[in-house]
Design a protein around this motif. Structure first.
Motif, PDB file in Angstrom:
ATOM      1  N   UNK A 133       0.850  -1.201   0.000  1.00  0.00           N
ATOM      2  CA  UNK A 133       0.000   0.000   0.000  1.00  0.00           C
ATOM      3  C   UNK A 133       0.887   1.253   0.000  1.00  0.00           C
ATOM      4  N   UNK A 134       1.350   1.664  -1.176  1.00  0.00           N
ATOM      5  CA  UNK A 134       2.364   2.710  -1.246  1.00  0.00           C
ATOM      6  C   UNK A 134       1.845   4.143  -1.329  1.00  0.00           C
ATOM      7  N   UNK A 151       1.901   6.534   9.456  1.00  0.00           N
ATOM      8  CA  UNK A 151       0.469   6.695   9.725  1.00  0.00           C
ATOM      9  C   UNK A 151      -0.346   5.636   9.001  1.00  0.00           C
ATOM     10  N   UNK A 152       0.220   5.100   7.938  1.00  0.00           N
ATOM     11  CA  UNK A 152      -0.426   4.010   7.195  1.00  0.00           C
ATOM     12  C   UNK A 152       0.574   2.862   7.118  1.00  0.00           C
ATOM     13  N   UNK A 153       0.308   1.773   7.827  1.00  0.00           N
ATOM     14  CA  UNK A 153       1.266   0.679   7.916  1.00  0.00           C
ATOM     15  C   UNK A 153       1.551   0.083   6.540  1.00  0.00           C
ATOM     16  N   UNK A 154       2.828  -0.102   6.255  1.00  0.00           N
ATOM     17  CA  UNK A 154       3.251  -0.630   4.961  1.00  0.00           C
ATOM     18  C   UNK A 154       3.679  -2.086   5.114  1.00  0.00           C
ATOM     19  N   UNK A 155       3.237  -2.914   4.198  1.00  0.00           N
ATOM     20  CA  UNK A 155       3.575  -4.331   4.202  1.00  0.00           C
ATOM     21  C   UNK A 155       4.329  -4.659   2.917  1.00  0.00           C
ATOM     22  N   UNK A 156       5.381  -5.449   3.074  1.00  0.00           N
ATOM     23  CA  UNK A 156       6.205  -5.817   1.923  1.00  0.00           C
ATOM     24  C   UNK A 156       6.010  -7.286   1.603  1.00  0.00           C
ATOM     25  N   UNK A 157       5.883  -7.575   0.320  1.00  0.00           N
ATOM     26  CA  UNK A 157       5.718  -8.961  -0.099  1.00  0.00           C
ATOM     27  C   UNK A 157       6.982  -9.746   0.211  1.00  0.00           C
ATOM     28  N   UNK A 158       6.793 -11.009   0.559  1.00  0.00           N
ATOM     29  CA  UNK A 158       7.904 -11.885   0.886  1.00  0.00           C
ATOM     30  C   UNK A 158       8.055 -12.932  -0.215  1.00  0.00           C
ATOM     31  N   UNK A 159       9.262 -13.011  -0.770  1.00  0.00           N
ATOM     32  CA  UNK A 159       9.520 -13.981  -1.829  1.00  0.00           C
ATOM     33  C   UNK A 159      10.493 -15.032  -1.288  1.00  0.00           C
TER      34      UNK A 159
END
Length: 302
Positions: free
Chosen positions: A130-131, A186-194
């Protein structure tokens, strides 16, 4: 109309202090992060704001209270000795107005300031799920051992090698940015895991690029751009594929190249150090001993 706060960058912040800093990264060609180490009386600052994100890491101080004025509201923040041992930090997002005044019986205090470029943080955020929104939360005191460790690691790297630490600083800036986005946005960012790491083609391309540029002051972004990837995912996937970080791999390959040259040529240790991409002979000797357990001259005599 109310007076606007003074907007300053990391170099201008120094001019507001009563004494020069102990150490800065300004002469080290760091791009996305800067580090300043202070040991002096802490001055009182009227309302200012920073053009970069500012992370403050207090060091080795006695108990001290701060009156913090944040967006026009005053609050007292207290740091005790246990807070320094616990890795407490503070975060002042870019453009956020603030001021402070310290209350301490001690004449000298010690702290580090890490400055992170907002554009770089936004680039890392664009790799998350969510960038759209990149906005950090102000933090006046919180224990964060990872940020504390990153600050100390940057300081140690800078002290050991002011010239050849750019690649390491890039790596730390990438890790710090991802951590900030996960935990202080303020907006939590999640990174895809490969789980699979880099493809065989991409890994071979990265290794070939590193081998071809061992003698140069390459940056993390140079390799990532060559692969058409972001710095964050290149670091993440390269370590998945090899078990080591890009910086560790680069240093190991430089040491291996130096070992060959020490055995196969009569060139001086200094010349070999420079040919293998080390900043100077002491920088070379430090890593050579770390990887081999001996200095270059001892290795050459074997």
């Amino acid at each position: 109309m109310p007076e606007q706060p003074l907007v300053i960058d990391c170099a201008e912040w120094i001019k507001l202090m009563p004494s020069p800093p102990v150490l800065t990264s300004f002469q080290s060609s760091w791009n996305n992060i800067q580090l300043i180490h202070y040991r002096q009386p802490l001055a009182c600052l009227s309302e200012i704001s920073n053009s970069q994100h500012l992370i403050i890491i207090p060091l080795k101080n006695k108990a001290v209270n701060y009156d913090i004025v944040l967006e026009g509201r005053s609050q007292v923040v207290s740091f005790q000795e246990k807070d320094y041992r616990g890795g407490c930090i503070a975060i002042f997002p870019a453009t956020l107005p603030y001021g402070f005044h310290s209350h301490s019986h001690y004449q000298v205090m010690e702290w580090m300031q890490c400055y992170l470029e907002p554009v770089f943080l936004a680039q890392i955020a664009h790799e998350s799920v969510n960038p759209d929104r990149v906005e950090l939360l102000p933090i006046m005191k919180k224990a964060d051992p990872l940020i504390h460790h990153i600050g100390l690691a940057l300081k140690a790297g800078l002290e050991a090698d002011r010239v050849g630490s750019r690649f390491y600083a890039d790596s730390m800036a990438t890790a710090l940015s991802a951590h900030l986005l996960r935990h202080y946005s303020t907006c939590s960012h999640h990174f895809q895991d490969y789980e699979d790491g880099l493809s065989k083609q991409k890994l071979r391309q990265a290794i070939e690029y590193i081998q071809a540029h061992l003698s140069e002051d390459i940056s993390l972004s140079d390799i990532a751009n060559e692969l058409g990837m972001s710095q964050y995912y290149f670091c993440h996937l390269f370590k998945r594929s090899t078990g080591v970080s890009p910086h560790q791999y680069l240093i190991h390959q430089r040491v291996e190249q130096a070992k060959r040259l020490l055995k196969q040529t009569e060139r001086t240790v200094t010349a070999i150090a420079l040919d293998c991409g080390f900043a100077n002979q002491s920088h070379f000797a430090k890593y050579f001993r770390q990887y081999t357990g001996m200095n270059p001259n001892q290795f050459r005599k074997l």
